[in-house]
Structures are given as structure tokens and as C-alpha cells.
Design a protein around this motif. Structure first.
Motif, PDB file in Angstrom:
ATOM      1  N   GLY A  72       0.813  -1.214   0.000  1.00 15.51           N
ATOM      2  CA  GLY A  72       0.000   0.000   0.000  1.00 15.51           C
ATOM      3  C   GLY A  72       0.839   1.253   0.000  1.00 15.51           C
ATOM      4  N   ASP A  74       2.622   4.537   1.359  1.00 18.46           N
ATOM      5  CA  ASP A  74       3.378   4.696   2.604  1.00 18.46           C
ATOM      6  C   ASP A  74       2.568   5.595   3.553  1.00 18.46           C
ATOM      7  OD1 ASP A  74       6.849   5.295   3.379  1.00 18.46           O
ATOM      8  OD2 ASP A  74       5.063   5.370   4.650  1.00 18.46           O
ATOM      9  N   ARG A  76       3.119   6.613   6.353  1.00 15.53           N
ATOM     10  CA  ARG A  76       3.862   7.639   7.097  1.00 15.53           C
ATOM     11  C   ARG A  76       3.916   8.961   6.335  1.00 15.53           C
ATOM     12  NH1 ARG A  76       6.175   4.798  11.253  1.00 15.53           N
ATOM     13  NH2 ARG A  76       6.483   2.562  10.852  1.00 15.53           N
ATOM     14  N   LEU A 141     -10.448   5.634   1.249  1.00 17.96           N
ATOM     15  CA  LEU A 141     -10.952   4.752   0.195  1.00 17.96           C
ATOM     16  C   LEU A 141      -9.817   4.588  -0.817  1.00 17.96           C
ATOM     17  CD1 LEU A 141     -11.586   6.737  -2.458  1.00 17.96           C
ATOM     18  CD2 LEU A 141     -13.619   7.275  -1.139  1.00 17.96           C
ATOM     19  N   PHE A 273     -11.645  10.745  -2.362  1.00 16.33           N
ATOM     20  CA  PHE A 273     -10.464  10.352  -1.580  1.00 16.33           C
ATOM     21  C   PHE A 273      -9.936  11.540  -0.789  1.00 16.33           C
ATOM     22  CE2 PHE A 273      -6.681   8.169  -0.440  1.00 16.33           C
ATOM     23  CZ  PHE A 273      -5.640   9.075  -0.578  1.00 16.33           C
TER      24      PHE A 273
END
Ligand code: T1G
Length: 711
Positions: A72, A74, A76, A141, A273
Motif C-alpha cells: 500500500g 506509505d 507515514r 478509500l 479520496f
């Protein structure tokens, strides 16, 4: 889009290109989970450019090194300014590639990682691979084409199932639903991928798989979908998760795949999103994601602390908790002795365990072979001497200091040197228990939460004498048995129950003043708790608290509360769900809490005895007093060093008490609620009541001054 091949933090190349015969291979290598960081995104574009320019490469293959395909985006990087190329740009570049691209998937292809694979022309999965779009669990999403491409492969209904649940599917199911083109058994994803890519070239199949879902040739829209599908899903969400932000937008995005051409649907997805990205729920859920992992790293505990080997375990006491704890070990493949001097108790425990496993098997989550395997790992015994050879013993006897000290004296005499002796006490003094042995460095608390085989939280309670090795071993054991282990210090109630106790005192005070238990519980469930305070008390059992209060009064504890209306109910045998009545009454076979006039009269009598005239209590009072007293107690716990960091307290209440995960945890939420507001209210209640529980923690006042809670 030529760009220099970026390097990762370590200076290495997170993405490389190399040709194998007529196949150009793009390899992502960004440990530990090949998260799609800015370096990986730039590297993917550079490697793709190189492959497209490589005239000898007739087709391209995308693989990942390490234990998994890309897991997925990142996470962070969230909250920071997006650095180009964005994930949608990478996906669009793949989509437009002039050569067929195959993705070979192993481990987990999740989120943006699966979205990258969806933009490839072909996908092969190795056995054991899992593929999913878990963004909903982070308050998001799929934001790189997942809501548009997945429905075109598996259909809108299955796509909604996958994206709304966030749960991955296995390789075989992925093949069956059309998410992958083949399941390829091989030693490495490279081997599987090369084999598949060569096969595709041989078959001159250069276009994507026959799309299983009818799509309009003119508009590119999916056709033939039941128009009532989206209304049905919206109705389900309104009933199940009305408070969650992103699921409703997921339905909007997948609906756009049906109602709009691909380009417009992609634009719609991007807008939705970004709405989710800006939501406080996304911040809370991502904090909760990292909190669960952060607490596994105990400050001050040497990371290279040697660990004891835990091969054989034992549980002393075959009551509800002991039974659940034994299941935890068996579930992790550890043999466990379940000891109780009562053969009836052992028989009941064994029957309960088998019944639990067979129920799980009926739900398809275990095979009967696995049930028998786990039952074989659990050996009931009436003899305490049998635990002599255990590497770890967990005492789960009656919640009485006398009883526990007697058990530990016996264990000290019986158990081999180096065995770890743990108590499952929920409130008693670990040091007092350890002092009943000659090995306090091997003693600590392992506080499981009921039902132990279900609840993920494990408070790992360090005593004054507990060694680093024993603490580190316990934290590693927590991970092995699938628990969220949080290291805490020794005080009455440790961390979770100590905070819960303050909420309970406030809830009782509110009812004494005129609120009803139902009102208190409704305010808390509207906040997002799965159960209100009194419904949770009924679940745990009124008798548990009643006995603890009796123990404290017997021990002359000055803070022990005088008997109250809960004690009256407990004395009448109203112990909660297990007796069909507690604060609420329960119809036979039902867990639905129903108000009971008998309880109202007991409360009214208690008010009369205390000379209280009941008043109307506002919901806002209930919310403020129940939640803010918890924040103040959490700050005191940090002041005392009983918890090391705010994130430890967040993880405890997320995984032990159902604190709503989209709020991030008790203290993460407090930061969003407003620390100045909370501190001012705490000071106001301190002046109103003079109660110690409202005395503001110095740390809380510092947080209010700073306007934030430092990590
Ligand atoms: N980003 C950054 N770090 C991650 C990460 C991620 N996506 N996933 C894991 N880590 C770190 C984790 O914090 C830990 O770090 C280490 O990797 C090992 O993780 C646009 C927006 C993959 C099943 O939600 O589910 O793509 O503690 O201990 O138990 O549509 O990690 O070692 O420092 O969990 O073997 C969607 C989240 C992102 C997957 C592996 N992806 N990760 O489990 O290891 S949103 C996810 C997991 C997205 C796009 C959207 C699990 C795992 P540290 P771990 P594990």
C-alpha cells in the motif's frame, strides 16, 4: 517521464530494472513491506521508462523482493504535502504502457499496491498470496483507481464487499472472481512471473484479460448493474456504521464506476479520496494503526534483551479467565497445562473450550482437524505439581490477595529455575504477590481482558523486581499469541481499569444526581463505545466489582467506596448478563439490555438514603464528566510513570475497552477535543466537588498550556 532513479533512505535503489531474455523485470525492494513511498513511486516510473525504452524487452514484469508485494501507499507520508509522482500518476503511467505488464503477487498486495497491480495488464498470484483494499480501515478509500478498476474486474457488488470490509481475499478466490489471471506455484515471484509473462507472449495475448464484467464500448461504463444495489448498501451503512465517514464515500465512488465513463469516475474517486484524507477519522484511524505497533517497543528496554524460551505453558485456575487464557496459548500452537484442583471445574472448562472451537468451526474459521489439534494442546490436570516443567505459568485464581500469595508460594517451590510466574490479577499489587516467592525477578502481571481468547489487549505489568529479560519475553509472547501487549507499571488497577474506575465513579455520581443508567450508556454509545458503562458492567459481572470493593473495605483501604446501589443489586444476585439481570434485565438467550423498574426503585431508594433530590442531567454533562475524568486520570498515570507514553494509554483503551478507533484513542481524541477546554472543565469540577479525581494533573495543565500532547 524520464527521471533519475531515486534512492531510498539507505541510499539504495528501491526499484531496479533488469531484462531476463525478452522480459524486462521491474523489482521493488523497500523493506519491510514494500510500502509505496515517494522513492518507490519515482523508482517505478524510472524503471518503467527504462523497460519501455528497452527494445529487446517484449513484455514487462513487476515483482517485489522480500516477504510481500507492495502493502500500500506509505502511510507515514499521509498528512504531508504529496511529493510527485503521486500514486495515481504512477498508475496512469502503467495503464498507458505500450508493452504488456504482468504483476507477480506474493505475500500481501494491499491498497495502493493492489491498485498498481490492477493497472497492469495481467496479474498472477503465488499460493498463499492475499489481495485487498483495506483503506476503509484507515478512514480512507482506494485513491489510485481501485474503486474504478476493481468493479470492472469482479463486478460492482463484489467490489463493494471487498472495499467496504477492507478484508483481503486469498489467491484461489482472487482467481475465481477474476481479480488475478492465474495462480502460479513457484519458489519465487520472479520465477512465477517470468513463466506467466513468457506464456502470454507465446499466446500473443497482448491485451488485458477478457473483462468478465460487461462494459459499454462507447462510454466505458459498466453496464447491467442492479440500480438498487447502491441504495441497499447505503441503507446497510446507515444502520450499521452511521458515524463512519469513508464507507459512504466508497459507495459513491463505486457507483461512479457504473454511472460515469472511466475518466470521470476516476476524477470522482480522487475528489472523494481527498474528502476522506481531510477527515479527522482518517487521522484517528492511522494513529490507531501505528499505536498498535509502537507500543511493542518499550522505552528503556534494551532491544537486544535476551529472551527466555517459552515452549511449555501452564494456567492455574480453570475459571472463565483461565479457560480463555489456555485457549490463547493453544491458538498460538503452544502446549498448555490447565490446572485446577476441582475436577468439575476442569470438566466444565474443557467442555467450554471445545464448544467455543466448534462454534468457530461452524462459522468456517477453523477446520475440525484444527479444532482437535488445539484441543490436543490443552491438557487439564488437578495436580499443581504437573506445572513444574512449564516455562511460563499464568495464575488465574480467585481475585484475593491471600489466595494468590498462597498459589505463588507453591509455584515458587514447584517450578523449575527460570520459569516465568505471571499473575492475571486485574487490580492487586504485583509486588505483594512477588514477595510470596524467592524469585521476584521472574514475576510479573499478564492482565488478560475478558473474554481472554477474544480481547486483543494484554497489560504486561512490571513489578519492582521484574527483570528486563522477563519483561522482553512477555512482550514477545504477547505478539506470538496475537495480543497487543502494553508494558505498564504496578498500581491499583494498573492503567486500563484505573481509568475505567474513574469513569465508573463519575457515572455513579451522575446517576445519583438524577441521570439514569440508560442515559449514561446512551451518551457513551453515541460517542462510539460499543457498550455503555453499565451494560459493560453487566457483561463483566456486577459480582466482580462487588468482591473487589469488599476486598478493599476488608483491607481497610481508605479509598474504598461505601456500599452503593450496585452492591445492593449484586447482593440480590443480580450479577449481570450471566444471571439474566444486573443493571438491566435480559430476556432468555438475549444480550439486549432492557431497563428494569426494580433497578429504578433501588436507585431511588439510594438517593433517598443519601438525601439527594434528583435533577435533570444534560447529555453534555454526562459526556464531559465521563470522558474528561478519564483524560485527567490518564495524565496522572503518565505523571506517575505507570504508563510510559500517551500512545500506550491510547492502545490500552482501543484494544481493551472498545474506545472508538476512528477517534484514535483516549489521548489522541483529547487533543482533537481541545486540551484547554478539558483542563478548564477539570478545574471547574475540582472546585465544584473538591474530589481527588477532579484534581487537575499538572501534566494536563501543561498540555493545555502547550495546546498539544507531546509523544
Ligand atoms: N506504510 C508504511 N509503513 C507500513 C505500512 C504502510 N502501508 N504497512 C506496514 N508498515 C510498517 C509497520 O508500521 C511496521 O513498522 C512494519 O511495516 C511491519 O508492519 C492510495 C491510500 C502489510 C499486513 O493499510 O496491514 O494504499 O513497527 O508489523 O504484521 O489507495 O503491516 O516495524 O516500524 O504490521 O507482517 C493501505 C497496512 C495503505 C496495509 C504486514 N495499506 N499494513 O503485517 O507487519 S493506504 C494498508 C498492514 C493506501 C491508496 C491508499 C500490515 C501488513 P515498524 P507489521 P505484519
Amino acid at each position: 517521464m524520464a527521471s533519475p532513479a531515486p534512492t531510498d533512505a539507505a541510499g539504495g535503489l528501491p526499484v531496479t530494472y533488469e531484462r531476463h531474455g525478452r522480459i524486462g523485470v521491474i523489482t521493488v525492494d523497500h523493506p519491510p513491506v514494500n510500502a509505496v513511498s515517494q522513492g518507490v513511486r519515482g523508482g517505478l516510473v524510472a524503471a518503467l521508462d527504462e523497460g519501455l525504452a528497452d527494445l529487446a524487452a517484449e513484455a514487462l514484469l513487476l515483482v517485489c523482493a522480500g516477504r510481500t508485494f507492495m502493502a500500500g501507499a506509505d502511510i507515514r507520508e499521509f498528512g504531508k504535502a504529496p511529493a510527485p509522482p503521486t500514486l495515481p500518476e504512477v498508475v496512469a503511467w502503467l495503464d498507458a504502457a505500450g508493452k504488456p505488464v504482468t504483476a507477480a503477487i506474493h505475500g500481501t498486495a494491499l491498497g495502493g499496491g493492489l491498485e498498481i497491480a490492477l493497472a497492469c495488464h495481467f496479474r498472477v498470484a503465488l499460493p498463499g498470496a492475499r489481495l485487498g483494499l483495506p483503506e476503509v480501515k484507515l478512514g480512507l478509500l482506494p485513491g489510485a483507481g481501485g474503486t474504478q478498476r476493481l468493479p470492472r474486474l469482479v463486478g460492482p457488488e463484489k467490489a463493494l464487499d471487498m472495499i467496504l470490509s477492507g478484508d483481503p481475499v486469498g489467491a484461489e478466490e482472487a482467481l475465481a472472481i477474476g481479480l488475478v489471471d492465474a495462480v502460479e506455484d513457484a519458489d519465487t515471484p520472479l520465477e512465477a512471473g517470468l513463466r506467466a509473462a513468457e506464456r502470454l507472449l507465446d499466446r500473443r495475448r497482448l491485451a488485458g484479460r477478457d473483462v468478465l464484467v460487461p462494459v459499454s464500448a462507447r462510454s466505458g461504463r459498466i453496464t447491467g448493474t442492479d440500480p438498487a444495489l447502491f441504495a441497499r448498501r447505503r441503507a446497510e451503512l446507515a444502520a450499521k456504521t452511521p458515524h463512519l465517514f469513508s464507507p459512504h464515500r466508497i459507495v459513491d465512488a463505486v457507483e461512479a464506476a457504473v454511472t460515469l465513463p472511466f475518466a470521470d469516475g476516476t476524477a470522482r474517486e480522487r475528489a472523494l479520496f481527498l474528502e476522506c484524507m481531510a477527515s479527522p477519522q482518517r487521522a484517528g484511524l492511522i494513529h490507531a494503526f501505528f499505536a498498535e505497533r509502537e507500543v511493542a517497543k518499550v522505552p528503556g528496554l534494551p532491544t537486544e534483551a535476551p529472551l527466555r524460551t517459552i515452549g511449555r505453558t501452564a494456567v492455574v485456575g480453570a475459571g472463565t479467565m483461565g479457560t480463555g487464557i489456555a485457549m490463547c496459548f493453544a491458538n498460538a500452537g503452544l502446549p498448555v497445562l490447565l490446572q485446577d484442583s476441582s475436577t468439575d471445574a476442569l470438566a466444565r472448562a474443557t467442555a467450554t473450550i471445545r464448544r467455543n472451537y466448534e462454534t468457530t468451526a461452524r462459522k468456517g474459521r477453523l477446520t475440525m482437524e484444527q479444532v482437535e489439534g488445539r484441543m490436543a494442546l490443552i491438557r487439564p490436570t488437578p495436580s499443581l505439581d504437573d506445572v513444574a516443567g512449564a516455562d511460563l505459568v499464568v495464575e488465574a485464581a480467585f481475585e484475593s490477595m491471600d489466595v494468590k500469595r498462597a498459589v505463588f508460594r507453591s509455584l515458587d517451590a514447584i517450578c523449575k529455575p527460570g520459569a516465568i510466574l505471571a499473575t492475571n490479577t486485574s487490580t492487586l499489587d504485583i509486588d505483594a504477590i512477588a514477595q510470596a516467592t524467592t524469585r521476584p525477578d521472574d514475576v510479573l502481571g499478564l492482565h488478560f481482558f475478558s473474554p481472554a481468547q477474544v480481547m486483543r489487549l494484554l497489560e504486561v505489568v512490571r513489578g519492582a523486581g521484574t527483570s528486563d529479560t522477563v519483561l522482553a519475553t512477555a512482550m514477545a509472547l504477547a505478539r506470538k499469541i496475537g495480543k497487543v501487549g502494553v508494558a505498564v507499571g504496578n498500581c491499583h488497577g494498573f492503567v486500563g481499569n484505573r481509568i475505567l474506575h474513574q469513569r465508573g465513579c463519575e457515572a455513579m455520581a451522575l446517576v445519583g444526581e438524577g441521570a439514569s443508567p440508560q442515559q449514561v450508556d446512551r451518551v457513551l454509545t453515541e460517542f462510539g463505545f460499543p457498550l455503555g458503562h453499565f451494560a459493560m458492567t453487566d457483561l463483566a459481572g456486577l459480582d466482580v466489582g462487588w468482591r473487589i470493593r469488599q476486598e478493599r473495605r476488608k483491607a481497610g483501604d481508605p479509598e474504598a467506596e461505601a456500599p452503593d446501589w450496585l452492591d445492593v443489586l449484586a447482593e440480590r444476585g443480580r450479577h449481570g448478563q450471566k444471571t439474566g439481570a444486573g443493571v438491566y434485565r435480559y430476556e432468555a438467550g438475549s444480550r439486549v439490555p432492557l431497563p428494569d423498574p426494580e433497578v429504578d426503585s433501588v436507585i431511588a431508594e439510594d438517593r433517598r438514603r443519601r438525601g439527594i433530590t434528583p435533577r435533570i442531567v444534560a447529555d453534555e454533562d454526562v459526556r464531559e464528566r465521563c470522558l474528561y475524568v478519564m483524560v485527567n486520570e490518564a495524565a496522572k498515570i503518565l505523571d506517575e510513570g505507570v504508563a510510559a507514553r500517551p500512545v500506550d494509554i491510547d492502545a490500552i483503551w482501543l484494544h481493551g475497552y472498545g474506545f472508538p478507533s476512528w477517534r484514535g484513542g483516549l489521548l489522541f481524541w483529547a487533543g482533537q477535543e481541545g486540551l484547554r477546554r478539558i483542563a478548564a472543565a477539570v478545574e471547574r469540577h475540582a472546585r465544584r466537588t473538591g474530589s481527588p479525581r477532579w484534581q487537575p494533573s499538572p501534566r494536563l495543565l501543561r498540555w493545555a498550556e502547550a495546546g498539544s500532547i507531546p509523544g
